[in-house]
Design a protein around this motif. Structure first.
Motif, PDB file in Angstrom:
ATOM      1  N   PRO A 142      -2.396  -8.561 -16.498  1.00  0.00           N
ATOM      2  CA  PRO A 142      -3.044  -9.484 -15.559  1.00  0.00           C
ATOM      3  C   PRO A 142      -4.553  -9.300 -15.552  1.00  0.00           C
ATOM      4  N   GLU A 143      -5.234 -10.334 -15.102  1.00  0.00           N
ATOM      5  CA  GLU A 143      -6.700 -10.246 -15.027  1.00  0.00           C
ATOM      6  C   GLU A 143      -7.116  -9.226 -13.972  1.00  0.00           C
ATOM      7  N   HIS A 144      -6.279  -9.131 -12.950  1.00  0.00           N
ATOM      8  CA  HIS A 144      -6.598  -8.199 -11.879  1.00  0.00           C
ATOM      9  C   HIS A 144      -5.286  -7.728 -11.258  1.00  0.00           C
ATOM     10  N   LEU A 145      -5.281  -6.453 -10.845  1.00  0.00           N
ATOM     11  CA  LEU A 145      -4.058  -5.915 -10.226  1.00  0.00           C
ATOM     12  C   LEU A 145      -4.429  -5.211  -8.930  1.00  0.00           C
ATOM     13  N   SER A 146      -3.709  -5.509  -7.866  1.00  0.00           N
ATOM     14  CA  SER A 146      -3.914  -4.743  -6.631  1.00  0.00           C
ATOM     15  C   SER A 146      -2.547  -4.485  -6.015  1.00  0.00           C
ATOM     16  N   VAL A 147      -2.469  -3.467  -5.206  1.00  0.00           N
ATOM     17  CA  VAL A 147      -1.180  -3.085  -4.635  1.00  0.00           C
ATOM     18  C   VAL A 147      -1.302  -2.975  -3.125  1.00  0.00           C
ATOM     19  N   GLU A 148      -0.355  -3.599  -2.480  1.00  0.00           N
ATOM     20  CA  GLU A 148      -0.354  -3.611  -1.010  1.00  0.00           C
ATOM     21  C   GLU A 148       0.810  -2.742  -0.525  1.00  0.00           C
ATOM     22  N   THR A 149       0.555  -1.901   0.487  1.00  0.00           N
ATOM     23  CA  THR A 149       1.646  -1.113   1.072  1.00  0.00           C
ATOM     24  C   THR A 149       2.186  -1.888   2.263  1.00  0.00           C
ATOM     25  N   LYS A 150       3.440  -2.260   2.164  1.00  0.00           N
ATOM     26  CA  LYS A 150       4.070  -3.078   3.207  1.00  0.00           C
ATOM     27  C   LYS A 150       4.624  -2.212   4.317  1.00  0.00           C
ATOM     28  N   GLU A 151       5.141  -1.070   3.900  1.00  0.00           N
ATOM     29  CA  GLU A 151       5.851  -0.224   4.848  1.00  0.00           C
ATOM     30  C   GLU A 151       5.772   1.205   4.351  1.00  0.00           C
ATOM     31  N   GLU A 152       5.636   2.143   5.286  1.00  0.00           N
ATOM     32  CA  GLU A 152       5.593   3.553   4.863  1.00  0.00           C
ATOM     33  C   GLU A 152       6.359   4.389   5.873  1.00  0.00           C
TER      34      GLU A 152
ATOM     35  N   TYR B  89       8.464   7.547   1.767  1.00  0.00           N
ATOM     36  CA  TYR B  89       8.944   6.259   1.277  1.00  0.00           C
ATOM     37  C   TYR B  89       7.867   5.201   1.464  1.00  0.00           C
ATOM     38  N   ARG B  90       7.623   4.421   0.439  1.00  0.00           N
ATOM     39  CA  ARG B  90       6.689   3.301   0.583  1.00  0.00           C
ATOM     40  C   ARG B  90       7.259   2.047  -0.074  1.00  0.00           C
ATOM     41  N   SER B  91       7.114   0.968   0.633  1.00  0.00           N
ATOM     42  CA  SER B  91       7.494  -0.290   0.009  1.00  0.00           C
ATOM     43  C   SER B  91       6.186  -0.992  -0.380  1.00  0.00           C
ATOM     44  N   LEU B  92       6.010  -1.217  -1.679  1.00  0.00           N
ATOM     45  CA  LEU B  92       4.750  -1.742  -2.220  1.00  0.00           C
ATOM     46  C   LEU B  92       4.936  -3.164  -2.742  1.00  0.00           C
ATOM     47  N   VAL B  93       3.854  -3.900  -2.753  1.00  0.00           N
ATOM     48  CA  VAL B  93       3.884  -5.207  -3.425  1.00  0.00           C
ATOM     49  C   VAL B  93       2.764  -5.214  -4.459  1.00  0.00           C
ATOM     50  N   PHE B  94       3.132  -5.494  -5.691  1.00  0.00           N
ATOM     51  CA  PHE B  94       2.151  -5.587  -6.772  1.00  0.00           C
ATOM     52  C   PHE B  94       1.656  -7.033  -6.854  1.00  0.00           C
ATOM     53  N   HIS B  95       0.336  -7.180  -6.727  1.00  0.00           N
ATOM     54  CA  HIS B  95      -0.280  -8.504  -6.849  1.00  0.00           C
ATOM     55  C   HIS B  95      -0.956  -8.591  -8.211  1.00  0.00           C
ATOM     56  N   CYS B  96      -0.493  -9.499  -9.026  1.00  0.00           N
ATOM     57  CA  CYS B  96      -1.054  -9.640 -10.375  1.00  0.00           C
ATOM     58  C   CYS B  96      -1.763 -10.985 -10.456  1.00  0.00           C
ATOM     59  N   GLU B  97      -3.023 -10.938 -10.811  1.00  0.00           N
ATOM     60  CA  GLU B  97      -3.723 -12.211 -10.982  1.00  0.00           C
ATOM     61  C   GLU B  97      -3.531 -12.689 -12.411  1.00  0.00           C
TER      62      GLU B  97
ATOM     63  N   PHE C 118       5.387  -8.938  -7.295  1.00  0.00           N
ATOM     64  CA  PHE C 118       6.741  -8.371  -7.312  1.00  0.00           C
ATOM     65  C   PHE C 118       6.725  -7.055  -6.524  1.00  0.00           C
ATOM     66  N   PRO C 119       7.840  -6.706  -5.875  1.00  0.00           N
ATOM     67  CA  PRO C 119       7.887  -5.488  -5.067  1.00  0.00           C
ATOM     68  C   PRO C 119       8.276  -4.250  -5.882  1.00  0.00           C
ATOM     69  N   VAL C 120       7.826  -3.100  -5.434  1.00  0.00           N
ATOM     70  CA  VAL C 120       8.179  -1.822  -6.055  1.00  0.00           C
ATOM     71  C   VAL C 120       8.431  -0.830  -4.912  1.00  0.00           C
ATOM     72  N   THR C 121       9.435   0.017  -5.052  1.00  0.00           N
ATOM     73  CA  THR C 121       9.680   1.051  -4.046  1.00  0.00           C
ATOM     74  C   THR C 121       9.185   2.388  -4.584  1.00  0.00           C
ATOM     75  N   GLN C 122       8.377   3.068  -3.782  1.00  0.00           N
ATOM     76  CA  GLN C 122       7.865   4.386  -4.187  1.00  0.00           C
ATOM     77  C   GLN C 122       8.498   5.452  -3.297  1.00  0.00           C
ATOM     78  N   ILE C 123       9.035   6.489  -3.905  1.00  0.00           N
ATOM     79  CA  ILE C 123       9.589   7.599  -3.124  1.00  0.00           C
ATOM     80  C   ILE C 123       9.068   8.897  -3.742  1.00  0.00           C
ATOM     81  N   MET C 124       8.390   9.693  -2.932  1.00  0.00           N
ATOM     82  CA  MET C 124       7.767  10.918  -3.451  1.00  0.00           C
ATOM     83  C   MET C 124       8.267  12.128  -2.679  1.00  0.00           C
ATOM     84  N   PRO C 125       8.413  13.260  -3.373  1.00  0.00           N
ATOM     85  CA  PRO C 125       8.718  14.480  -2.629  1.00  0.00           C
ATOM     86  C   PRO C 125       7.467  14.932  -1.889  1.00  0.00           C
TER      87      PRO C 125
END
Ligand code: GTR
Length: 363
Positions: A52-62, A74-82, A90-97
Motif C-alpha cells: 500500500p501507499e501508506h499503512l497505519s494501524v488503529e487499536t480498537k480494543e485492548e 490482548y489487542r484488536s487492531l485494524v490495518f488501514h492500507c491506502e 482488515f482486522p488483526v488480533t494481537q496477543i502478547m505474553p
C-alpha cells in the motif's frame, strides 16, 4: 533412497538459470531467486499486489489487566492500507505474553481469530513466551470465486489477466502488511518472526515466506497440493482436483497444467527452496493422504540443493523416509511427521516452538 526417489520424478532443475547456465554460488542463487519468484507468480499464484501507499494501524480494543489470568495482553487492531488513494482495511488480533525483553512472534493466518479456536492453543503459546498476530483469512478476502468484496476489490481489478493474483496471494499480502508494521512494536524480536498456516493457509504461509525474506521461519502444516508437496507423482489431491474446486486460489493460468504435471517448468521445490537460507518447517500427518506426506517430505528434501549453496544442511534426512511420530530436526529445516489426520494441533505447535527455541538458543 531419497535421492533415487527424487531422480525418478525428473524434477525441473532448481539450480539452472533460464539461459541454461548453472547456479554455482550464493550470488548466483540470489539471481536465480528472482527467476523462481517470477515463475511461481506467473504460473501458479499470480503476481503479488504491490504494497500500500501508506499503512497505519488503529487499536480498537485492548485488555492488559486480566487477559489470560494476567499473563497476556490482548489487542484488536485494524490495518488501514491506502491503495490508489482509498482506505482499505482488515482486522488483526494481537496477543502478547507479559514479559521483559524481545519477544519472538508468529504471524498466524488462521481460519478464525477466536481465542478458543481449535487450531490455536493460545495459553500454551503465550506461556512459552511467544507473541501472536492472527489474521482471520476471510476478513482479508472471501474464500470464494468472488473478487468484489473485502481487500480483493482493491488487490485485483480484473481476473482476466492469466497471472492475476488469486486468493492465496491476497492472504499472503495481508501477512506481509503485518510484517511491515512489526518494527513499530518495540518488544517484538524482529529476527525471530515466523509465519504459520494450516492446509490452504499452509500454502499461503509458504508463499508468504518465499516472497518475503523478512520472515525467519516459515511453517507449513499439512499444506499438500500446490503447497509443500511435489506435484509430480503426487498421490491424493492433484492440480485437476484443486483447480476444479478452488481455481480462485491461484492465477487463471494454473489450470493449464491440469494433467500436465510432467511438462511444468517448475514444481513445488521451487517454492520451498526460496525459504533458504532461512528456516523451513514442514508438518505432515500420517493419515492425511489427500495432502500426501511422502511428496511433502520429498519436496522438503529437494530444497536442500539451495541450502547447500549457502553451506547449510537444509533438512537432515539420512536418506530414508521417516516413520510417523518422527522429528527430523537436526538441520536448518524441520520435517515433523505425526500420526493422525488433517489438523493443526497443540502437538504441532509445540514441535514448531521447540525448533525455534533451539535455533534461538544457539544465537
Ligand atoms: C481441501 C483442499 C486442500 C486443503 C484443504 C484445506 O479441500 O483440497 O488443498 O487446502 O482443503 O484447506 O482445508
Amino acid at each position: 533412497m531419497v535421492k533415487d526417489a527424487l531422480e525418478a520424478l525428473k524434477l525441473p532443475p532448481l539450480l539452472k538459470f533460464k539461459n541454461g547456465k548453472t547456479v554455482k554460488d550464493i550470488a548466483g542463487f540470489e539471481r536465480r531467486r528472482a527467476e523462481l519468484k517470477d515463475i511461481l507468480q506467473r504460473e501458479v499464484y499470480g503476481y503479488l499486489p504491490k504494497a500500500p501507499e501508506h499503512l497505519s494501524v488503529e487499536t480498537k480494543e485492548e485488555e492488559s489487566e486480566s487477559f489470560l489470568a494476567g499473563f497476556g495482553i490482548y489487542r484488536s487492531l485494524v490495518f488501514h492500507c491506502e491503495i490508489d488513494g482509498e482506505d482499505a482495511t482488515f482486522p488483526v488480533t494481537q496477543i502478547m505474553p507479559k514479559k521483559e525483553g524481545k519477544i519472538p512472534v508468529f504471524v498466524c493466518i488462521n481460519f478464525g481469530t477466536d481465542i478458543v479456536h481449535k487450531y490455536l492453543p493460545l495459553e500454551e503459546i503465550i506461556h512459552r513466551g511467544y507473541g501472536l498476530f492472527v489474521i482471520k483469512y476471510q476478513d482479508v478476502a472471501k474464500d470464494s470465486a468472488d473478487f468484489r468484496f473485502g481487500m480483493a476489490k482493491y488487490l485485483c481489478k480484473s481476473r482476466r489477466a492469466l497471472s492475476a493474483p488469486g486468493k492465496i496471494a491476497m492472504w499472503a499480502w495481508a501477512a506481509m502488511r503485518v510484517m511491515d508494521y512489526l518494527p513499530r512494536f518495540e518488544n517484538v524480536d524482529l529476527d525471530h518472526v515466523a509465519v504459520i498456516g494450516h492446509s490452504r493457509l499452509g500454502k499461503t504461509a509458504l508463499f508468504t515466506g518465499a516472497m518475503d525474506e523478512r520472515f525467519r521461519y516459515v511453517i507449513s502444516n499439512d499444506s499438500g497440493c500446490s503447497g509443500a508437496a511435489l506435484s509430480r507423482g503426487k498421490e491424493g489431491e492433484t492440480i485437476e482436483n484443486i483447480c476444479d474446486r478452488f481455481p480462485y486460489w491461484f492465477c487463471p493460468r494454473y489450470k493449464h497444467y491440469i494433467g500436465k504435471e510432467h511438462e511444468m517448468p517448475f514444481d513445488q521445490h521451487f517454492l520451498l527452496s526460496l525459504i533458504a537460507p532461512r528456516h523451513l518447517m514442514v508438518g505432515s500427518a500420517e493419515n492425511d493422504l489427500w495432502a500426501d506426506p511422502r511428496n511433502e517430505f520429498l519436496c522438503t528434501a529437494a530444497a536442500n540443493e539451495a541450502y547447500a549453496l549457502y553451506g547449510m544442511q537444509g533438512l537432515v534426512h539420512h536418506d530414508a523416509f521417516p516413520s510417523p511420530d518422527t522429528e527430523l530436526a537436526e538441520g536448518d529445516c524441520l520435517y515433523h511427521y505425526r500420526r493422525g489426520g488433517h489438523y493443526l494441533s497443540r502437538l504441532d505447535w509445540n514441535a514448531y516452538m521447540d525448533f525455534i527455541d533451539k535455533k534461538r538458543e544457539k544465537e
